[in-house]
Design an enzyme around this catalytic site. Sequence first.
Site, PDB file in Angstrom:
ATOM      1  N   THR A 371       0.906  -1.146   0.000  1.00 16.88           N
ATOM      2  CA  THR A 371       0.000   0.000   0.000  1.00 16.88           C
ATOM      3  C   THR A 371       0.939   1.187   0.000  1.00 16.88           C
ATOM      4  OG1 THR A 371      -1.715  -1.258   1.125  1.00 16.88           O
ATOM      5  CG2 THR A 371      -1.739   1.083   1.549  1.00 16.88           C
ATOM      6  N   THR A 389      -4.216   2.171  -2.149  1.00 17.59           N
ATOM      7  CA  THR A 389      -3.609   0.877  -2.428  1.00 17.59           C
ATOM      8  C   THR A 389      -4.232   0.176  -3.627  1.00 17.59           C
ATOM      9  OG1 THR A 389      -3.023  -1.227  -1.354  1.00 17.59           O
ATOM     10  CG2 THR A 389      -5.235  -0.417  -0.944  1.00 17.59           C
ATOM     11  N   SER A 442     -10.735  -2.748   5.826  1.00 18.06           N
ATOM     12  CA  SER A 442      -9.350  -2.318   5.589  1.00 18.06           C
ATOM     13  C   SER A 442      -8.630  -2.093   6.915  1.00 18.06           C
ATOM     14  CB  SER A 442      -9.364  -1.009   4.795  1.00 18.06           C
ATOM     15  OG  SER A 442      -8.073  -0.459   4.724  1.00 18.06           O
ATOM     16  N   GLY A 464      -0.423  -3.661   5.092  1.00 21.18           N
ATOM     17  CA  GLY A 464      -1.494  -4.607   5.394  1.00 21.18           C
ATOM     18  C   GLY A 464      -1.929  -4.452   6.837  1.00 21.18           C
TER      19      GLY A 464
HETATM   20  N1  GLY Z   1      -5.421  -3.826   1.383  1.00 21.58           N
HETATM   21  C1  GLY Z   1      -4.865  -3.384   2.598  1.00 21.58           C
HETATM   22  C2  GLY Z   1      -5.834  -2.707   3.499  1.00 21.58           C
HETATM   23  O1  GLY Z   1      -6.849  -2.231   3.016  1.00 21.58           O
HETATM   24  O2  GLY Z   1      -5.610  -2.612   4.671  1.00 21.58           O
END
Ligand code: GLY
Length: 562
Positions: A371, A389, A442, A464
Amino acid sequence: MIRRAVLASIAALAIASLTLEAGSAPQRARLGMVITQSDIASDIGFTVIQAGGNAIDAAVASAFALAVTHPTAGNVGGGGFIVYRPASGEPVSYDFRETAPTRSSPEMWLTNGKYDAEKHHNSHLAVGVPGTVAGLHLAWKEQGSKPWKDLVQPAIVLARDGFELSHGLARSLAGVLPQMKKYPASVAQFSKNGVPYEAGEIFKQPDLARTLQRIADQGPAGFYEGEVAAAIEKEMKANGGLITMADLKAYQAKKRGVVKGTYRGYDVIGMPPPSSGGMAVMQILNVLEGFDLKANGYGSAKNIHLAAEAMRRAFADRARYIADPDFEKDIPLAMLISKDYAEKQRKSINQDKASKSSTSTFEFTSESPETTHLSIVDAKRNAVSLTYTLEAGYGSKIVVPGAGFLLNNEMGDFNAAPGLTDERGLIGTTPNLARPGKRMLSSMSPTIISKDGQLFMVTGTPGGRTIINTVLTTILNVIDYGMNAQEAVDAGRMHHQWLPDRISVERFGFSADTLKMLRAMGHEVTEAGGQGAAQVIVFNQKDNMLEGGVDRRPPDGGAAGK
Ligand code: GLY
Protein backbone atom coordinates in the site's frame (compact mmCIF):
# COMPACT_ATOMS: atom_id res chain seq x y z
CA MET A 1 17.76 14.64 -16.40
CA ILE A 2 14.33 13.49 -17.47
CA ARG A 3 13.04 14.06 -13.99
CA ARG A 4 14.22 17.66 -14.22
CA ALA A 5 12.62 18.05 -17.63
CA VAL A 6 9.34 16.75 -16.28
CA LEU A 7 9.36 19.11 -13.36
CA ALA A 8 10.28 22.04 -15.55
CA SER A 9 7.22 21.36 -17.64
CA ILE A 10 4.88 21.91 -14.74
CA ALA A 11 3.59 25.35 -15.57
CA ALA A 12 4.23 28.00 -12.97
CA LEU A 13 5.62 25.53 -10.47
CA ALA A 14 9.19 25.86 -9.25
CA ILE A 15 11.47 22.89 -8.64
CA ALA A 16 11.77 21.91 -5.00
CA SER A 17 15.23 21.29 -3.63
CA LEU A 18 15.94 18.35 -1.39
CA THR A 19 18.42 18.76 1.39
CA LEU A 20 19.01 15.62 3.38
CA GLU A 21 20.43 15.91 6.84
CA ALA A 22 22.73 13.26 8.21
CA GLY A 23 21.93 10.73 10.90
CA SER A 24 18.47 10.63 12.33
CA ALA A 25 17.77 14.35 12.24
CA PRO A 26 14.39 15.05 10.71
CA GLN A 27 14.07 16.96 7.46
CA ARG A 28 12.90 20.47 8.21
CA ALA A 29 10.80 22.93 6.27
CA ARG A 30 8.72 25.98 7.04
CA LEU A 31 6.48 26.53 4.02
CA GLY A 32 5.04 23.05 3.71
CA MET A 33 5.99 19.41 3.40
CA VAL A 34 4.90 16.46 1.26
CA ILE A 35 6.26 13.00 2.06
CA THR A 36 5.52 10.08 -0.25
CA GLN A 37 7.31 6.92 -1.33
CA SER A 38 8.52 8.59 -4.54
CA ASP A 39 10.85 11.58 -4.68
CA ILE A 40 9.25 12.72 -7.95
CA ALA A 41 5.74 12.57 -6.49
CA SER A 42 6.85 14.39 -3.34
CA ASP A 43 8.45 17.15 -5.42
CA ILE A 44 5.31 17.52 -7.51
CA GLY A 45 3.13 17.89 -4.42
CA PHE A 46 5.48 20.38 -2.89
CA THR A 47 5.62 22.53 -6.02
CA VAL A 48 1.82 22.77 -5.79
CA ILE A 49 2.18 24.15 -2.25
CA GLN A 50 4.90 26.52 -3.41
CA ALA A 51 2.51 27.79 -6.05
CA GLY A 52 -0.05 28.60 -3.34
CA GLY A 53 -1.99 25.33 -3.43
CA ASN A 54 -3.27 23.70 -0.27
CA ALA A 55 -2.68 20.26 1.23
CA ILE A 56 -5.56 18.66 -0.70
CA ASP A 57 -4.30 20.14 -3.99
CA ALA A 58 -0.87 18.70 -3.22
CA ALA A 59 -2.35 15.33 -2.26
CA VAL A 60 -4.23 15.09 -5.56
CA ALA A 61 -1.14 16.00 -7.62
CA SER A 62 1.12 13.62 -5.67
CA ALA A 63 -1.37 10.76 -5.72
CA PHE A 64 -1.76 10.93 -9.51
CA ALA A 65 2.04 11.19 -9.85
CA LEU A 66 2.46 8.09 -7.67
CA ALA A 67 0.16 6.19 -10.06
CA VAL A 68 2.93 6.75 -12.62
CA THR A 69 6.15 6.59 -10.58
CA HIS A 70 5.19 4.06 -7.90
CA PRO A 71 3.07 1.50 -9.77
CA THR A 72 3.48 -1.05 -6.96
CA ALA A 73 0.78 0.76 -4.98
CA GLY A 74 0.22 4.24 -6.44
CA ASN A 75 -2.90 3.95 -8.53
CA VAL A 76 -5.96 5.06 -10.38
CA GLY A 77 -7.36 1.51 -10.34
CA GLY A 78 -7.44 1.03 -6.56
CA GLY A 79 -8.83 2.83 -3.57
CA GLY A 80 -8.09 4.31 -0.17
CA PHE A 81 -8.79 6.93 2.45
CA ILE A 82 -8.01 10.55 3.25
CA VAL A 83 -8.14 12.04 6.74
CA TYR A 84 -8.14 15.83 6.39
CA ARG A 85 -7.61 18.26 9.23
CA PRO A 86 -8.08 21.87 8.14
CA ALA A 87 -6.18 24.49 10.13
CA SER A 88 -9.59 25.72 11.22
CA GLY A 89 -12.94 23.96 11.12
CA GLU A 90 -14.02 20.37 11.43
CA PRO A 91 -11.85 17.48 10.26
CA VAL A 92 -13.37 15.13 7.69
CA SER A 93 -12.47 11.93 5.96
CA TYR A 94 -12.94 10.79 2.38
CA ASP A 95 -13.66 7.12 1.79
CA PHE A 96 -12.77 5.91 -1.68
CA ARG A 97 -12.52 2.24 -0.83
CA GLU A 98 -13.37 -0.09 -3.71
CA THR A 99 -16.81 -1.71 -3.82
CA ALA A 100 -17.97 -5.20 -4.73
CA PRO A 101 -19.55 -5.37 -8.21
CA THR A 102 -23.32 -5.85 -8.43
CA ARG A 103 -23.05 -9.52 -9.28
CA SER A 104 -20.86 -10.30 -6.23
CA SER A 105 -21.91 -12.73 -3.53
CA PRO A 106 -20.34 -14.15 -0.38
CA GLU A 107 -19.90 -17.49 -2.18
CA MET A 108 -18.22 -16.07 -5.29
CA TRP A 109 -14.80 -17.58 -4.50
CA LEU A 110 -16.06 -21.13 -4.00
CA THR A 111 -15.47 -23.72 -6.71
CA ASN A 112 -17.72 -26.78 -6.27
CA GLY A 113 -18.29 -25.68 -2.69
CA LYS A 114 -14.56 -25.42 -1.97
CA TYR A 115 -12.81 -22.11 -1.22
CA ASP A 116 -10.44 -21.11 -4.01
CA ALA A 117 -7.82 -18.67 -2.69
CA GLU A 118 -6.46 -18.04 -6.19
CA LYS A 119 -9.89 -16.82 -7.34
CA HIS A 120 -10.23 -14.67 -4.22
CA HIS A 121 -6.85 -12.95 -4.43
CA ASN A 122 -5.50 -13.45 -7.91
CA SER A 123 -8.09 -13.31 -10.65
CA HIS A 124 -10.57 -11.00 -12.33
CA LEU A 125 -12.95 -11.94 -9.47
CA ALA A 126 -10.49 -10.29 -7.06
CA VAL A 127 -11.03 -6.85 -8.62
CA GLY A 128 -13.22 -4.31 -6.83
CA VAL A 129 -14.79 -1.26 -8.48
CA PRO A 130 -11.98 1.32 -8.21
CA GLY A 131 -12.43 4.37 -5.99
CA THR A 132 -9.30 6.50 -6.30
CA VAL A 133 -10.34 8.87 -9.09
CA ALA A 134 -13.74 9.58 -7.50
CA GLY A 135 -12.17 10.01 -4.05
CA LEU A 136 -9.46 12.42 -5.11
CA HIS A 137 -12.02 14.40 -7.09
CA LEU A 138 -14.49 14.60 -4.19
CA ALA A 139 -11.79 15.78 -1.78
CA TRP A 140 -10.61 18.33 -4.36
CA LYS A 141 -14.15 19.54 -5.13
CA GLU A 142 -14.79 20.21 -1.46
CA GLN A 143 -11.37 21.42 -0.32
CA GLY A 144 -9.12 22.11 -3.30
CA SER A 145 -8.10 25.55 -4.54
CA LYS A 146 -6.17 24.93 -7.78
CA PRO A 147 -7.68 23.87 -11.10
CA TRP A 148 -8.19 20.08 -11.29
CA LYS A 149 -6.49 19.91 -14.69
CA ASP A 150 -3.32 21.52 -13.38
CA LEU A 151 -3.10 18.92 -10.61
CA VAL A 152 -3.41 15.95 -12.97
CA GLN A 153 -1.10 17.49 -15.60
CA PRO A 154 2.26 16.62 -13.95
CA ALA A 155 1.27 12.93 -13.90
CA ILE A 156 0.30 13.09 -17.59
CA VAL A 157 3.72 14.51 -18.46
CA LEU A 158 5.48 11.85 -16.40
CA ALA A 159 3.53 9.03 -18.04
CA ARG A 160 3.85 10.46 -21.56
CA ASP A 161 7.51 11.55 -21.52
CA GLY A 162 8.71 8.99 -19.02
CA PHE A 163 11.08 9.17 -16.09
CA GLU A 164 14.38 7.57 -15.22
CA LEU A 165 13.92 4.21 -13.50
CA SER A 166 15.54 3.88 -10.10
CA HIS A 167 17.32 0.66 -9.10
CA GLY A 168 14.50 -0.12 -6.68
CA LEU A 169 11.71 0.21 -9.24
CA ALA A 170 13.64 -1.59 -12.01
CA ARG A 171 14.25 -4.49 -9.63
CA SER A 172 10.63 -4.52 -8.55
CA LEU A 173 9.33 -4.51 -12.16
CA ALA A 174 11.67 -7.36 -13.09
CA GLY A 175 10.50 -9.27 -10.02
CA VAL A 176 6.79 -9.01 -10.82
CA LEU A 177 7.15 -9.79 -14.55
CA PRO A 178 6.70 -13.59 -14.21
CA GLN A 179 3.37 -13.01 -12.42
CA MET A 180 2.23 -10.74 -15.26
CA LYS A 181 3.06 -13.21 -18.04
CA LYS A 182 -0.57 -14.26 -18.51
CA TYR A 183 -1.65 -10.65 -19.11
CA PRO A 184 -0.17 -9.34 -22.40
CA ALA A 185 -1.18 -5.71 -21.69
CA SER A 186 0.68 -5.87 -18.37
CA VAL A 187 3.81 -7.28 -19.99
CA ALA A 188 3.63 -4.56 -22.66
CA GLN A 189 3.23 -1.83 -20.06
CA PHE A 190 5.95 -2.87 -17.63
CA SER A 191 8.68 -4.45 -19.80
CA LYS A 192 10.28 -4.21 -23.21
CA ASN A 193 8.40 -7.07 -24.93
CA GLY A 194 9.04 -9.32 -21.95
CA VAL A 195 12.59 -8.09 -21.31
CA PRO A 196 12.87 -6.24 -17.99
CA TYR A 197 13.80 -2.57 -17.94
CA GLU A 198 17.14 -1.66 -16.39
CA ALA A 199 17.80 1.06 -13.84
CA GLY A 200 18.55 4.36 -15.57
CA GLU A 201 16.31 3.63 -18.57
CA ILE A 202 13.45 5.97 -19.38
CA PHE A 203 10.11 4.38 -18.54
CA LYS A 204 7.13 5.69 -20.55
CA GLN A 205 3.45 4.74 -20.15
CA PRO A 206 1.59 6.32 -23.12
CA ASP A 207 -1.72 4.49 -22.53
CA LEU A 208 -1.75 5.66 -18.93
CA ALA A 209 -0.99 9.20 -20.12
CA ARG A 210 -4.12 9.09 -22.30
CA THR A 211 -6.26 7.81 -19.42
CA LEU A 212 -4.91 10.55 -17.17
CA GLN A 213 -5.65 13.12 -19.90
CA ARG A 214 -9.28 11.96 -19.95
CA ILE A 215 -9.43 12.29 -16.16
CA ALA A 216 -7.89 15.77 -16.40
CA ASP A 217 -10.36 16.87 -19.10
CA GLN A 218 -13.57 15.19 -17.87
CA GLY A 219 -13.03 14.57 -14.14
CA PRO A 220 -14.37 11.23 -12.84
CA ALA A 221 -16.49 10.79 -16.00
CA GLY A 222 -13.23 10.35 -17.91
CA PHE A 223 -12.66 7.17 -15.89
CA TYR A 224 -16.06 5.87 -14.82
CA GLU A 225 -17.77 6.41 -18.18
CA GLY A 226 -16.87 6.30 -21.85
CA GLU A 227 -13.80 4.58 -23.30
CA VAL A 228 -12.00 3.76 -20.06
CA ALA A 229 -15.11 2.23 -18.45
CA ALA A 230 -15.80 0.29 -21.65
CA ALA A 231 -12.23 -1.04 -21.65
CA ILE A 232 -12.62 -2.25 -18.05
CA GLU A 233 -15.94 -3.94 -18.83
CA LYS A 234 -14.48 -5.62 -21.92
CA GLU A 235 -11.52 -6.99 -19.93
CA MET A 236 -13.90 -8.29 -17.26
CA LYS A 237 -16.32 -9.92 -19.72
CA ALA A 238 -13.51 -11.67 -21.54
CA ASN A 239 -12.03 -13.15 -18.36
CA GLY A 240 -14.86 -14.04 -16.02
CA GLY A 241 -14.76 -10.76 -14.09
CA LEU A 242 -17.92 -9.04 -12.84
CA ILE A 243 -17.40 -5.27 -13.14
CA THR A 244 -19.76 -3.61 -15.63
CA MET A 245 -20.02 -0.07 -16.98
CA ALA A 246 -23.10 0.33 -14.76
CA ASP A 247 -21.02 -0.61 -11.66
CA LEU A 248 -18.43 1.98 -12.65
CA LYS A 249 -20.97 4.72 -13.27
CA ALA A 250 -22.63 4.00 -9.93
CA TYR A 251 -19.42 4.26 -7.89
CA GLN A 252 -19.56 6.99 -5.23
CA ALA A 253 -16.74 8.18 -2.99
CA LYS A 254 -18.04 9.14 0.45
CA LYS A 255 -17.38 11.95 2.83
CA ARG A 256 -17.38 10.65 6.38
CA GLY A 257 -16.56 11.90 9.84
CA VAL A 258 -13.42 10.87 11.68
CA VAL A 259 -12.74 8.60 14.64
CA LYS A 260 -11.90 10.95 17.50
CA GLY A 261 -10.07 10.23 20.74
CA THR A 262 -7.41 11.52 23.07
CA TYR A 263 -4.04 10.19 24.17
CA ARG A 264 -2.17 11.78 27.06
CA GLY A 265 -3.71 15.18 26.31
CA TYR A 266 -3.30 14.99 22.53
CA ASP A 267 -6.30 14.84 20.18
CA VAL A 268 -6.18 11.96 17.73
CA ILE A 269 -8.27 11.61 14.58
CA GLY A 270 -8.35 8.55 12.34
CA MET A 271 -10.33 6.74 9.67
CA PRO A 272 -13.73 5.26 10.58
CA PRO A 273 -15.17 2.02 9.09
CA PRO A 274 -14.90 0.51 6.54
CA SER A 275 -11.35 0.91 7.75
CA SER A 276 -10.56 -0.66 11.08
CA GLY A 277 -7.54 1.65 11.37
CA GLY A 278 -9.04 4.49 13.38
CA MET A 279 -10.82 2.15 15.81
CA ALA A 280 -7.82 -0.11 16.39
CA VAL A 281 -5.20 2.64 16.77
CA MET A 282 -7.49 4.54 19.16
CA GLN A 283 -8.38 1.48 21.24
CA ILE A 284 -4.73 0.44 21.63
CA LEU A 285 -3.74 4.00 22.60
CA ASN A 286 -6.56 4.08 25.17
CA VAL A 287 -5.38 0.83 26.74
CA LEU A 288 -1.71 1.88 26.80
CA GLU A 289 -2.56 5.29 28.28
CA GLY A 290 -3.07 3.54 31.62
CA PHE A 291 0.54 2.28 31.70
CA ASP A 292 3.67 4.35 32.31
CA LEU A 293 5.44 3.50 29.06
CA LYS A 294 7.95 6.30 29.51
CA ALA A 295 9.10 5.01 32.88
CA ASN A 296 9.36 1.44 31.57
CA GLY A 297 11.52 2.75 28.74
CA TYR A 298 11.57 2.48 24.96
CA GLY A 299 12.10 -1.04 23.67
CA SER A 300 11.66 -2.64 27.10
CA ALA A 301 10.23 -6.15 27.15
CA LYS A 302 7.51 -4.84 29.45
CA ASN A 303 6.30 -2.23 26.96
CA ILE A 304 6.44 -4.65 24.04
CA HIS A 305 4.41 -7.11 26.09
CA LEU A 306 1.82 -4.46 27.03
CA ALA A 307 1.55 -3.26 23.44
CA ALA A 308 1.16 -6.82 22.17
CA GLU A 309 -1.62 -7.49 24.67
CA ALA A 310 -3.46 -4.29 23.67
CA MET A 311 -3.00 -5.17 19.98
CA ARG A 312 -4.28 -8.71 20.53
CA ARG A 313 -7.53 -7.35 21.97
CA ALA A 314 -8.04 -4.62 19.35
CA PHE A 315 -7.47 -7.05 16.48
CA ALA A 316 -10.03 -9.46 17.94
CA ASP A 317 -12.56 -6.58 18.02
CA ARG A 318 -11.58 -5.64 14.49
CA ALA A 319 -12.45 -9.12 13.23
CA ARG A 320 -15.63 -9.30 15.21
CA TYR A 321 -17.19 -5.92 14.51
CA ILE A 322 -15.67 -3.80 11.75
CA ALA A 323 -17.02 -3.75 8.20
CA ASP A 324 -18.74 -1.38 5.76
CA PRO A 325 -20.97 0.82 7.97
CA ASP A 326 -23.46 1.27 5.14
CA PHE A 327 -24.21 -2.47 5.39
CA GLU A 328 -23.47 -3.22 9.04
CA LYS A 329 -25.52 -0.67 10.96
CA ASP A 330 -24.69 -1.90 14.46
CA ILE A 331 -20.94 -1.43 14.69
CA PRO A 332 -20.38 -0.39 18.33
CA LEU A 333 -17.67 2.10 17.41
CA ALA A 334 -18.24 4.52 20.30
CA MET A 335 -17.96 1.67 22.79
CA LEU A 336 -14.84 0.23 21.18
CA ILE A 337 -12.94 3.52 21.45
CA SER A 338 -14.24 4.55 24.86
CA LYS A 339 -12.02 5.00 27.90
CA ASP A 340 -14.34 2.73 29.92
CA TYR A 341 -13.87 -0.13 27.52
CA ALA A 342 -10.10 0.44 27.55
CA GLU A 343 -10.16 0.23 31.32
CA LYS A 344 -11.84 -3.18 31.12
CA GLN A 345 -9.38 -4.36 28.50
CA ARG A 346 -6.45 -3.14 30.60
CA LYS A 347 -7.71 -5.01 33.66
CA SER A 348 -7.68 -8.23 31.64
CA ILE A 349 -3.95 -7.85 30.93
CA ASN A 350 -1.47 -9.66 33.16
CA GLN A 351 1.55 -7.35 33.18
CA ASP A 352 4.03 -10.21 33.40
CA LYS A 353 2.45 -12.97 31.37
CA ALA A 354 1.16 -13.39 27.83
CA SER A 355 -2.52 -14.20 27.43
CA LYS A 356 -3.71 -16.53 24.69
CA SER A 357 -5.69 -15.71 21.57
CA SER A 358 -8.62 -18.04 21.16
CA THR A 359 -8.49 -19.77 17.80
CA SER A 360 -12.13 -20.76 17.77
CA THR A 361 -13.61 -17.43 16.91
CA PHE A 362 -13.27 -15.43 13.72
CA GLU A 363 -11.73 -15.74 10.32
CA PHE A 364 -9.07 -13.32 9.08
CA THR A 365 -8.39 -12.77 5.44
CA SER A 366 -4.80 -12.00 4.60
CA GLU A 367 -3.87 -8.47 3.55
CA SER A 368 -0.88 -7.54 1.53
CA PRO A 369 1.77 -5.12 2.79
CA GLU A 370 1.82 -3.25 -0.53
CA THR A 371 0.00 0.00 0.00
CA THR A 372 1.40 3.51 0.06
CA HIS A 373 1.01 6.58 2.24
CA LEU A 374 1.30 10.36 1.80
CA SER A 375 1.69 12.85 4.68
CA ILE A 376 1.19 16.50 3.71
CA VAL A 377 1.10 19.85 5.51
CA ASP A 378 0.67 23.16 3.70
CA ALA A 379 1.57 26.76 4.48
CA LYS A 380 -1.61 27.33 6.49
CA ARG A 381 -1.05 24.04 8.38
CA ASN A 382 -3.94 22.22 6.77
CA ALA A 383 -2.96 18.56 6.99
CA VAL A 384 -3.67 15.51 4.85
CA SER A 385 -3.02 11.90 5.76
CA LEU A 386 -3.75 9.76 2.70
CA THR A 387 -3.30 6.00 2.36
CA TYR A 388 -4.30 4.21 -0.84
CA THR A 389 -3.61 0.88 -2.43
CA LEU A 390 -4.01 -1.75 -5.12
CA GLU A 391 -3.91 -4.36 -2.27
CA ALA A 392 -1.05 -6.70 -3.36
CA GLY A 393 2.04 -5.22 -5.02
CA TYR A 394 0.79 -4.27 -8.52
CA GLY A 395 -2.70 -5.37 -7.38
CA SER A 396 -4.25 -8.03 -9.60
CA LYS A 397 -1.27 -7.60 -12.01
CA ILE A 398 -3.91 -6.93 -14.68
CA VAL A 399 -3.39 -3.82 -16.82
CA VAL A 400 -6.56 -2.74 -18.63
CA PRO A 401 -5.68 -3.10 -22.33
CA GLY A 402 -5.44 0.28 -24.01
CA ALA A 403 -5.99 2.18 -20.76
CA GLY A 404 -2.56 1.61 -19.19
CA PHE A 405 -3.40 1.18 -15.51
CA LEU A 406 -3.42 -1.71 -13.08
CA LEU A 407 -6.56 -3.08 -11.48
CA ASN A 408 -6.66 -3.79 -7.75
CA ASN A 409 -7.22 -7.18 -6.12
CA GLU A 410 -8.98 -5.60 -3.14
CA MET A 411 -11.85 -8.13 -3.07
CA GLY A 412 -9.33 -10.32 -1.26
CA ASP A 413 -9.94 -8.12 1.81
CA PHE A 414 -13.48 -9.55 2.13
CA ASN A 415 -13.84 -12.70 4.21
CA ALA A 416 -13.42 -15.80 2.08
CA ALA A 417 -16.81 -17.49 2.49
CA PRO A 418 -19.70 -17.66 4.98
CA GLY A 419 -18.87 -19.76 8.00
CA LEU A 420 -15.70 -21.02 6.38
CA THR A 421 -13.97 -23.37 8.78
CA ASP A 422 -10.56 -24.59 7.76
CA GLU A 423 -7.98 -26.88 9.25
CA ARG A 424 -6.74 -24.06 11.48
CA GLY A 425 -10.16 -23.88 13.12
CA LEU A 426 -11.01 -20.45 11.71
CA ILE A 427 -14.63 -19.44 11.16
CA GLY A 428 -15.91 -16.81 8.73
CA THR A 429 -17.93 -13.94 10.21
CA THR A 430 -20.75 -12.17 8.43
CA PRO A 431 -19.94 -8.46 8.76
CA ASN A 432 -17.13 -8.58 6.20
CA LEU A 433 -18.67 -10.96 3.66
CA ALA A 434 -18.94 -9.71 0.06
CA ARG A 435 -22.27 -8.16 -0.99
CA PRO A 436 -23.12 -6.10 -4.07
CA GLY A 437 -21.91 -2.51 -3.63
CA LYS A 438 -20.24 -3.22 -0.29
CA ARG A 439 -16.81 -1.93 0.74
CA MET A 440 -14.30 -4.45 2.07
CA LEU A 441 -12.70 -4.13 5.52
CA SER A 442 -9.35 -2.32 5.59
CA SER A 443 -6.48 -1.72 8.00
CA MET A 444 -5.40 1.57 6.46
CA SER A 445 -4.83 4.07 9.27
CA PRO A 446 -4.25 7.62 8.08
CA THR A 447 -3.95 9.55 11.36
CA ILE A 448 -3.54 13.18 12.44
CA ILE A 449 -2.78 14.41 15.97
CA SER A 450 -3.22 17.89 17.41
CA LYS A 451 -2.55 19.54 20.73
CA ASP A 452 -4.47 22.48 22.17
CA GLY A 453 -6.16 23.07 18.83
CA GLN A 454 -2.89 23.16 16.86
CA LEU A 455 -1.61 20.57 14.42
CA PHE A 456 1.00 18.29 16.00
CA MET A 457 1.61 15.19 13.87
CA VAL A 458 0.60 13.51 10.61
CA THR A 459 1.32 9.79 10.27
CA GLY A 460 0.49 6.75 8.18
CA THR A 461 2.08 3.79 6.45
CA PRO A 462 1.52 0.84 4.13
CA GLY A 463 1.81 -2.68 5.51
CA GLY A 464 -1.49 -4.61 5.39
CA ARG A 465 -2.54 -5.48 8.91
CA THR A 466 0.77 -4.22 10.32
CA ILE A 467 -0.36 -0.70 9.31
CA ILE A 468 -2.26 -0.31 12.57
CA ASN A 469 0.73 -1.20 14.72
CA THR A 470 3.28 0.75 12.71
CA VAL A 471 1.16 3.90 12.97
CA LEU A 472 0.71 3.24 16.68
CA THR A 473 4.47 2.86 17.13
CA THR A 474 5.24 6.18 15.45
CA ILE A 475 2.79 7.88 17.84
CA LEU A 476 4.25 6.25 20.97
CA ASN A 477 7.77 7.02 19.78
CA VAL A 478 7.01 10.74 19.53
CA ILE A 479 4.62 11.25 22.45
CA ASP A 480 5.90 8.77 25.05
CA TYR A 481 9.58 8.49 24.21
CA GLY A 482 10.23 12.01 22.89
CA MET A 483 11.73 10.95 19.56
CA ASN A 484 11.91 13.36 16.65
CA ALA A 485 10.05 12.44 13.45
CA GLN A 486 13.01 10.65 11.85
CA GLU A 487 13.90 8.72 15.00
CA ALA A 488 10.26 7.73 15.35
CA VAL A 489 10.30 6.31 11.81
CA ASP A 490 13.69 4.61 12.14
CA ALA A 491 13.05 2.85 15.47
CA GLY A 492 12.39 -0.91 15.48
CA ARG A 493 8.80 -2.09 15.02
CA MET A 494 6.72 -4.94 16.39
CA HIS A 495 3.37 -6.43 15.51
CA HIS A 496 0.71 -8.64 17.07
CA GLN A 497 -2.61 -9.27 15.30
CA TRP A 498 -4.40 -11.66 17.66
CA LEU A 499 -4.16 -14.56 15.22
CA PRO A 500 -1.69 -16.05 14.64
CA ASP A 501 -0.81 -15.66 18.31
CA ARG A 502 2.71 -14.32 18.09
CA ILE A 503 4.72 -11.13 18.24
CA SER A 504 6.70 -10.39 15.13
CA VAL A 505 9.63 -7.99 15.55
CA GLU A 506 11.86 -6.38 12.97
CA ARG A 507 15.22 -8.09 12.71
CA PHE A 508 17.84 -5.95 14.51
CA GLY A 509 14.99 -3.88 15.98
CA PHE A 510 15.33 -5.10 19.56
CA SER A 511 18.02 -6.78 21.64
CA ALA A 512 18.37 -10.54 22.05
CA ASP A 513 17.87 -10.06 25.79
CA THR A 514 14.54 -8.33 25.19
CA LEU A 515 13.30 -11.14 22.96
CA LYS A 516 14.38 -13.68 25.57
CA MET A 517 12.38 -11.87 28.24
CA LEU A 518 9.30 -11.79 25.99
CA ARG A 519 9.59 -15.53 25.40
CA ALA A 520 9.91 -16.06 29.13
CA MET A 521 6.58 -14.23 29.54
CA GLY A 522 4.99 -16.82 27.27
CA HIS A 523 5.05 -15.03 23.92
CA GLU A 524 6.00 -16.70 20.68
CA VAL A 525 8.37 -14.20 19.03
CA THR A 526 9.42 -14.28 15.39
CA GLU A 527 11.81 -11.99 13.58
CA ALA A 528 10.78 -10.45 10.27
CA GLY A 529 12.07 -7.97 7.69
CA GLY A 530 11.12 -4.29 7.53
CA GLN A 531 7.59 -3.48 8.69
CA GLY A 532 5.86 -0.75 6.67
CA ALA A 533 7.06 2.53 5.21
CA ALA A 534 5.81 5.23 7.55
CA GLN A 535 5.78 8.87 6.51
CA VAL A 536 5.65 11.19 9.51
CA ILE A 537 5.46 14.96 9.85
CA VAL A 538 5.70 16.61 13.26
CA PHE A 539 4.84 20.31 13.52
CA ASN A 540 7.20 22.09 15.85
CA GLN A 541 4.92 24.96 16.74
CA LYS A 542 7.48 26.88 18.77
CA ASP A 543 9.81 27.26 15.79
CA ASN A 544 6.99 27.20 13.22
CA MET A 545 8.87 24.30 11.64
CA LEU A 546 7.70 21.09 9.98
CA GLU A 547 9.90 18.12 10.81
CA GLY A 548 9.70 15.10 8.52
CA GLY A 549 10.55 11.47 9.11
CA VAL A 550 11.06 9.51 5.91
CA ASP A 551 11.10 5.70 5.93
CA ARG A 552 14.17 4.12 4.37
CA ARG A 553 13.00 0.52 4.70
CA PRO A 554 11.59 -0.10 1.19
CA PRO A 555 13.96 -0.12 -1.82
CA ASP A 556 12.88 3.32 -2.98
CA GLY A 557 12.32 4.56 0.55
CA GLY A 558 10.45 7.81 0.88
CA ALA A 559 11.27 11.40 0.17
CA ALA A 560 10.14 14.77 1.38
CA GLY A 561 9.36 17.59 -0.97
CA LYS A 562 9.90 20.66 1.17
N1 GLY B 1 -5.42 -3.83 1.38
C1 GLY B 1 -4.86 -3.38 2.60
C2 GLY B 1 -5.83 -2.71 3.50
O1 GLY B 1 -6.85 -2.23 3.02
O2 GLY B 1 -5.61 -2.61 4.67
